[in-house]
Design a protein around this motif. Sequence first.
Motif, mmCIF file in Angstrom:
data_model
loop_
_atom_site.group_PDB
_atom_site.id
_atom_site.type_symbol
_atom_site.label_atom_id
_atom_site.label_comp_id
_atom_site.label_asym_id
_atom_site.label_seq_id
_atom_site.Cartn_x
_atom_site.Cartn_y
_atom_site.Cartn_z
ATOM 1 N N ARG A 101 -14.017 -32.681 56.546
ATOM 2 C CA ARG A 101 -14.235 -34.121 56.394
ATOM 3 C C ARG A 101 -15.501 -34.573 57.138
ATOM 4 N NH1 ARG A 101 -7.938 -36.178 57.159
ATOM 5 N NH2 ARG A 101 -7.462 -36.358 54.917
ATOM 6 N N TYR A 141 -7.423 -27.101 47.349
ATOM 7 C CA TYR A 141 -6.656 -28.356 47.410
ATOM 8 C C TYR A 141 -7.335 -29.340 48.364
ATOM 9 C CZ TYR A 141 -2.545 -31.335 47.152
ATOM 10 O OH TYR A 141 -1.695 -32.395 46.923
ATOM 11 N N ILE A 142 -7.807 -28.825 49.505
ATOM 12 C CA ILE A 142 -8.521 -29.680 50.461
ATOM 13 C C ILE A 142 -9.796 -30.221 49.829
ATOM 14 C CG2 ILE A 142 -9.841 -29.652 52.619
ATOM 15 C CD1 ILE A 142 -7.725 -27.697 53.717
ATOM 16 N N GLU A 143 -10.507 -29.351 49.100
ATOM 17 C CA GLU A 143 -11.764 -29.757 48.467
ATOM 18 C C GLU A 143 -11.561 -30.936 47.520
ATOM 19 O OE1 GLU A 143 -15.191 -27.845 45.486
ATOM 20 O OE2 GLU A 143 -13.639 -26.566 46.360
ATOM 21 N N TYR A 144 -10.449 -30.924 46.774
ATOM 22 C CA TYR A 144 -10.214 -31.985 45.788
ATOM 23 C C TYR A 144 -9.438 -33.175 46.355
ATOM 24 C CZ TYR A 144 -11.844 -28.766 42.182
ATOM 25 O OH TYR A 144 -12.615 -27.914 41.437
ATOM 26 N N ASN A 145 -8.825 -33.001 47.525
ATOM 27 C CA ASN A 145 -7.953 -34.069 48.041
ATOM 28 C C ASN A 145 -8.262 -34.474 49.477
ATOM 29 O OD1 ASN A 145 -5.682 -34.263 45.799
ATOM 30 N ND2 ASN A 145 -6.038 -32.081 46.152
ATOM 31 N N GLY A 174 -11.210 -39.761 54.069
ATOM 32 C CA GLY A 174 -9.797 -39.648 54.430
ATOM 33 C C GLY A 174 -9.356 -40.398 55.664
ATOM 34 N N ASP A 179 -7.674 -38.020 50.689
ATOM 35 C CA ASP A 179 -6.312 -38.547 50.787
ATOM 36 C C ASP A 179 -5.888 -38.568 52.250
ATOM 37 O OD1 ASP A 179 -3.663 -39.198 50.645
ATOM 38 O OD2 ASP A 179 -3.073 -37.529 49.364
ATOM 39 N N HIS A 233 3.015 -27.412 48.616
ATOM 40 C CA HIS A 233 2.208 -27.123 47.419
ATOM 41 C C HIS A 233 2.153 -25.624 47.130
ATOM 42 C CE1 HIS A 233 -0.986 -27.472 44.458
ATOM 43 N NE2 HIS A 233 -1.748 -26.641 45.169
ATOM 44 N N ASP A 292 -3.119 -39.020 53.534
ATOM 45 C CA ASP A 292 -1.805 -38.411 53.774
ATOM 46 C C ASP A 292 -1.830 -36.891 53.691
ATOM 47 O OD1 ASP A 292 -0.601 -40.896 54.120
ATOM 48 O OD2 ASP A 292 -0.338 -41.161 51.957
ATOM 49 N N LEU A 293 -3.003 -36.300 53.460
ATOM 50 C CA LEU A 293 -3.103 -34.847 53.378
ATOM 51 C C LEU A 293 -2.658 -34.235 54.711
ATOM 52 C CD1 LEU A 293 -4.013 -32.441 51.658
ATOM 53 C CD2 LEU A 293 -6.302 -32.728 52.590
#
Length: 541
Positions: free
Chosen positions: A485, A439-443, A508, A446, A457, A448-449
Amino acid sequence: MLKVFLVEDEFVVRQGIKNKIDWKSHGYEFCGEASDGELAYPMIQKLKPDIVITDIRMPFMDGLVLSRLIKKEMPWVEIIILTGYEEFEYAKEAIKIGVAEYLTKPINSEELLKEVDLLADKIEEKRREQEIKEKYMLELEENSLKERKELFQHLVTGGKSMAELLETADRLDMDLSAMWYNIVLIKIQFMNQTHDEYSNILIEIEERMKTLDNETNLLIFDRNLEGKAFLFKADSKEELEQIQKDYIDRLKAIWADYENVRYFGGVGEPVNRLRELPGSFEAASHAFAHRYLVGESLILSSRELEQRTYGNQEEFNIRSVNPKQIDRSKMQEFLKMGDKDEVVYFIEEFFHALDNSAMNSSLFRQYITMDAYFCVSDFTEGLGFARDEIDAPDAAAGILKSKEDAVAYVVRILTKALELREKAASNRYGDVVDEVKRYIEYNFADEDLSLNLLASHVNFSPNHLSTIFSQQTGQTFTGYLTDYRMNKAKELLRCTSKRSSEIGLEVGYKDPHYFSYLFKKTQGMTPTQYRSEKTGKERGE
């Protein structure tokens, strides 16, 4: 896009301000208008604009009264007051209320837009500062939670000196000073609840428990899946026991409101030195381990446990023992829910509950160790491990020659079983952590992550996920996300000619100042310095 609301009683002036400025092309949303403060106020409450432009002299409710109401309920809203009156008293009152600008009419569109732009910059700067503050507080909270857990472990194991304990506590803004101390271990369980119901009820109960917090006499430590530890403090033993009793009674009153909640607590022995807390913790742990041997909700003190365990015992007669009456389910429940640190306490209480004198019989020892072996091996087979992972009892090896040897054997096989359970759980939790990493890899871009978002999730509580993530990766969630990041940012700095602000946005961080600050903090240099150093090395300079 910032929202602008206009309050002006003169129709021609209002229409001129509304229509002569192309609000949208300048990055604003003209969200509403009104002819006086009385009409404007409920609209402003509903629309929540960022900037209010208001005349000062209007019927029904003037601009000063309106400004005062806005600032009271929505202090973040910035206000520009327009007036044809230049009396100093109006300006003084406007400044006192917190109005951002006080402009005299007539004012042309360009001048008004210029003032709005300056105010917009001020709003954006405030937002950036707030975002940086919130991110810093989240990181601080996660690190603080980890440090609190570590401090508790040092308090109850004696792993740090008094000076080190006090220094850590001071850094965490915790006061450890007192004349008397005691530890209480408490866990609540939810019967017949789905995961979502469990999470919702737990959040509700914890919010209600927070209302009881009294940091003068109580420090609370999270023990993750093992519940919470309460460190009570007071100036006398009598005061300590009274504070402890009152607090536990109030906790029970909260839990009583929930039909499917079962609780259990272990109360230690009061001590009057901080370095004696390991003894208090051991006593509490003995009582706490008794939860596997009873079915009802209970707060049990170490003194009450001693009376339950040793009081009124009859002399043991092997002929009176019916092996079928020995409740294997207690051991099975411990295998499912217990912790490695509790094995010794649980086994001691388990054997005492049977009949301490029974262990003097070699025949009984043989039976009980064999029964424990089959219980443990059945459990580990259910986890997918081979039976030979657990050592079978061997009388010839001396396991059954004494009570102490038998107890040590059962402790050993239970400890091994829990290690295998952790291994199986680690594999299961590994899937959850892998999903978090994906999820981190794709978002990661963002802004707001967050831990809360990811916990939702994967259907875990944020606290539980934070613990699992740290155990599996050796890093806090915030630390892992920041590293991910930063690595992406370094890749972009090396491989593209994009500006630092663009790169920050792509990984991000909407605020370029915060990105630069974080990059320097984690990498020891600014993004510009990093790019210059890396590209210089690649060119062989």
